[in-house]
Design a protein around this motif. Structure first.
Motif, mmCIF file in Angstrom:
data_model
loop_
_atom_site.group_PDB
_atom_site.id
_atom_site.type_symbol
_atom_site.label_atom_id
_atom_site.label_comp_id
_atom_site.label_asym_id
_atom_site.label_seq_id
_atom_site.Cartn_x
_atom_site.Cartn_y
_atom_site.Cartn_z
ATOM 1 N N THR A 59 0.884 -1.172 0.000
ATOM 2 C CA THR A 59 0.000 0.000 0.000
ATOM 3 C C THR A 59 0.919 1.217 0.000
ATOM 4 O O THR A 59 1.797 1.328 0.857
ATOM 5 N N VAL A 60 0.746 2.118 -0.976
ATOM 6 C CA VAL A 60 1.743 3.178 -1.194
ATOM 7 C C VAL A 60 1.115 4.574 -1.126
ATOM 8 O O VAL A 60 -0.004 4.787 -1.588
ATOM 9 N N LEU A 61 1.888 5.499 -0.557
ATOM 10 C CA LEU A 61 1.509 6.910 -0.539
ATOM 11 C C LEU A 61 2.673 7.745 -1.050
ATOM 12 O O LEU A 61 3.808 7.586 -0.597
ATOM 13 N N ARG A 62 2.408 8.589 -2.033
ATOM 14 C CA ARG A 62 3.370 9.636 -2.371
ATOM 15 C C ARG A 62 2.639 10.958 -2.193
ATOM 16 O O ARG A 62 1.406 10.999 -2.271
ATOM 17 N N PHE A 63 3.362 12.029 -1.932
ATOM 18 C CA PHE A 63 2.678 13.284 -1.634
ATOM 19 C C PHE A 63 3.577 14.454 -2.006
ATOM 20 O O PHE A 63 4.779 14.297 -2.214
ATOM 21 N N ASN A 64 2.977 15.637 -2.062
ATOM 22 C CA ASN A 64 3.726 16.866 -2.309
ATOM 23 C C ASN A 64 4.129 17.512 -0.988
ATOM 24 O O ASN A 64 3.277 17.715 -0.116
ATOM 25 N N PHE A 65 5.398 17.847 -0.867
ATOM 26 C CA PHE A 65 5.842 18.607 0.300
ATOM 27 C C PHE A 65 5.130 19.961 0.334
ATOM 28 O O PHE A 65 4.606 20.425 -0.682
ATOM 29 N N ARG A 66 5.170 20.600 1.490
ATOM 30 C CA ARG A 66 4.562 21.933 1.666
ATOM 31 C C ARG A 66 4.946 22.891 0.532
ATOM 32 O O ARG A 66 6.092 22.925 0.088
ATOM 33 N N GLY A 67 3.951 23.653 0.070
ATOM 34 C CA GLY A 67 4.213 24.658 -0.964
ATOM 35 C C GLY A 67 4.311 24.105 -2.377
ATOM 36 O O GLY A 67 4.562 24.850 -3.319
ATOM 37 N N VAL A 68 4.114 22.798 -2.548
ATOM 38 C CA VAL A 68 4.183 22.188 -3.884
ATOM 39 C C VAL A 68 2.777 21.724 -4.268
ATOM 40 O O VAL A 68 2.074 21.129 -3.446
ATOM 41 N N GLY A 69 2.370 22.000 -5.512
ATOM 42 C CA GLY A 69 1.034 21.588 -5.959
ATOM 43 C C GLY A 69 -0.029 22.200 -5.062
ATOM 44 O O GLY A 69 -0.035 23.401 -4.800
ATOM 45 N N ARG A 70 -0.913 21.355 -4.531
ATOM 46 C CA ARG A 70 -1.992 21.849 -3.668
ATOM 47 C C ARG A 70 -1.657 21.712 -2.185
ATOM 48 O O ARG A 70 -2.537 21.866 -1.329
ATOM 49 N N SER A 71 -0.416 21.396 -1.868
ATOM 50 C CA SER A 71 -0.010 21.319 -0.460
ATOM 51 C C SER A 71 0.232 22.723 0.089
ATOM 52 O O SER A 71 0.898 23.538 -0.545
ATOM 53 N N GLN A 72 -0.295 22.985 1.275
ATOM 54 C CA GLN A 72 -0.187 24.318 1.868
ATOM 55 C C GLN A 72 1.176 24.528 2.532
ATOM 56 O O GLN A 72 1.890 23.570 2.817
ATOM 57 N N GLY A 73 1.500 25.789 2.794
ATOM 58 C CA GLY A 73 2.764 26.116 3.447
ATOM 59 C C GLY A 73 3.804 26.549 2.423
ATOM 60 O O GLY A 73 3.502 26.718 1.236
ATOM 61 N N GLU A 74 5.032 26.733 2.881
ATOM 62 C CA GLU A 74 6.104 27.089 1.951
ATOM 63 C C GLU A 74 7.391 26.368 2.317
ATOM 64 O O GLU A 74 7.558 25.868 3.434
ATOM 65 N N TYR A 75 8.293 26.315 1.343
ATOM 66 C CA TYR A 75 9.557 25.580 1.497
ATOM 67 C C TYR A 75 10.272 25.972 2.795
ATOM 68 O O TYR A 75 10.340 27.133 3.158
ATOM 69 N N ASP A 76 10.810 24.955 3.489
ATOM 70 C CA ASP A 76 11.369 25.195 4.821
ATOM 71 C C ASP A 76 12.730 24.515 5.020
ATOM 72 O O ASP A 76 12.983 23.913 6.063
ATOM 73 N N GLN A 77 13.593 24.589 4.010
ATOM 74 C CA GLN A 77 15.000 24.145 4.138
ATOM 75 C C GLN A 77 15.165 22.684 4.551
ATOM 76 O O GLN A 77 16.212 22.289 5.036
ATOM 77 N N GLY A 78 14.121 21.900 4.403
ATOM 78 C CA GLY A 78 14.229 20.488 4.793
ATOM 79 C C GLY A 78 13.692 20.194 6.180
ATOM 80 O O GLY A 78 13.307 19.065 6.479
ATOM 81 N N VAL A 79 13.648 21.217 7.048
ATOM 82 C CA VAL A 79 13.166 20.996 8.423
ATOM 83 C C VAL A 79 11.673 20.686 8.406
ATOM 84 O O VAL A 79 11.211 19.665 8.932
ATOM 85 N N GLY A 80 10.903 21.579 7.774
ATOM 86 C CA GLY A 80 9.459 21.371 7.671
ATOM 87 C C GLY A 80 9.113 20.173 6.805
ATOM 88 O O GLY A 80 8.139 19.458 7.063
ATOM 89 N N GLU A 81 9.945 19.929 5.785
ATOM 90 C CA GLU A 81 9.684 18.799 4.883
ATOM 91 C C GLU A 81 9.812 17.470 5.625
ATOM 92 O O GLU A 81 9.068 16.522 5.350
ATOM 93 N N LEU A 82 10.731 17.419 6.586
ATOM 94 C CA LEU A 82 10.856 16.212 7.413
ATOM 95 C C LEU A 82 9.586 16.020 8.246
ATOM 96 O O LEU A 82 9.076 14.898 8.374
ATOM 97 N N SER A 83 9.045 17.117 8.789
ATOM 98 C CA SER A 83 7.782 17.040 9.531
ATOM 99 C C SER A 83 6.632 16.608 8.619
ATOM 100 O O SER A 83 5.746 15.852 9.035
ATOM 101 N N ASP A 84 6.646 17.095 7.365
ATOM 102 C CA ASP A 84 5.620 16.667 6.397
ATOM 103 C C ASP A 84 5.687 15.155 6.182
ATOM 104 O O ASP A 84 4.658 14.470 6.147
#
Length: 217
Positions: A59-84
């Motif tokens: 069972t697989v999930l892929r997703f857009n990090f914050r600020g990409v496509g319809r994902s909310q937020g903005e790029y966060d140097q990898g810190v926020g992306e790890l939380s995502d």
């Protein structure tokens, strides 16, 4: 394949979720390359990894990090992306709490995030890191690396030079209790343009299939 929206630390995250019929199917998340350089969940490598896992019964999930496509937020140097990524794994687990295997796969920037996620989440049993940018990011947090995995890169990668990947692998080889498998695809660049995508995906599939039959981490 159903589009999903799930809660992330900075608002909604957009993903593609592909469940199996079996309740106890293994689960995997796939992480995309750098958001500021055009990376999205529909990147070819990410898309192909997603289907490779699905075709092996995950069972697989892929997703857009914050600020990409319809994902909310903005790029966060990898810190926020790890939380995502942690939120995505929470979401996947919440719907698949009988899974015995949990894998994380990442491409480029996503490989760096995936290996950090590995350090935080002991339930991850295996990882795939495609073209890890060992020349751009510090991977020294992998001490010790908690699970075995496959690192795969192109021998002609100009974005993340193969020598840096080899150095990363040799450091990881010194650690006990895990096995890091390293494969280099001859002639392939960072993005595994044709005809290199197929051999890369085949290598990933044969590695994962072998690991699923073994009981060790």
């Amino acid at each position: 394949m159903p589009e999903v929206i799930f809660p992330g630390p900075e608002g909604r995250l957009e993903g593609r979720y592909h469940p199996q019929k079996e309740r106890d199917a293994p689960i995997a998340i796939v992480l995309h390359p750098h958001p500021q350089f055009g990376g999205t969940m529909n990147n070819k490598v990410v898309y192909n990894l997603h289907y490779a896992f699905y075709n092996m019964g995950f069972t697989v999930l892929r997703f857009n990090f914050r600020g990409v496509g319809r994902s909310q937020g903005e790029y966060d140097q990898g810190v926020g992306e790890l939380s995502d990524a942690a939120s995505a794994l929470d979401y996947l687990q919440s719907m698949n709490n009988n899974s015995k295997h949990c894998w994380v796969a990442g491409f480029s920037f996503g490989a760096w995030i995936g290996m950090q996620l590995l350090m935080r989440r002991p339930e991850i049993t295996g990882f795939i890191s495609v073209s890890p940018p060992a020349n751009m990011y510090d991977f020294s947090f992998l001490a010790p690396c908690p699970s075995s995995g496959l690192i795969i890169n192109g021998a002609a990668d100009r974005v993340a030079p193969p020598a840096d990947t080899t150095n990363l692998v040799s450091k990881l080889h010194e650690q006990k209790g895990i096995t890091i498998t390293h494969e280099e695809v001859e002639g392939a660049g960072h993005f595994f343009e044709e005809p290199h995508m197929e051999p890369m995906i085949e290598t990933v599939q044969s590695y994962v299939k072998r690991r699923l039959t073994e009981s060790t981490r």
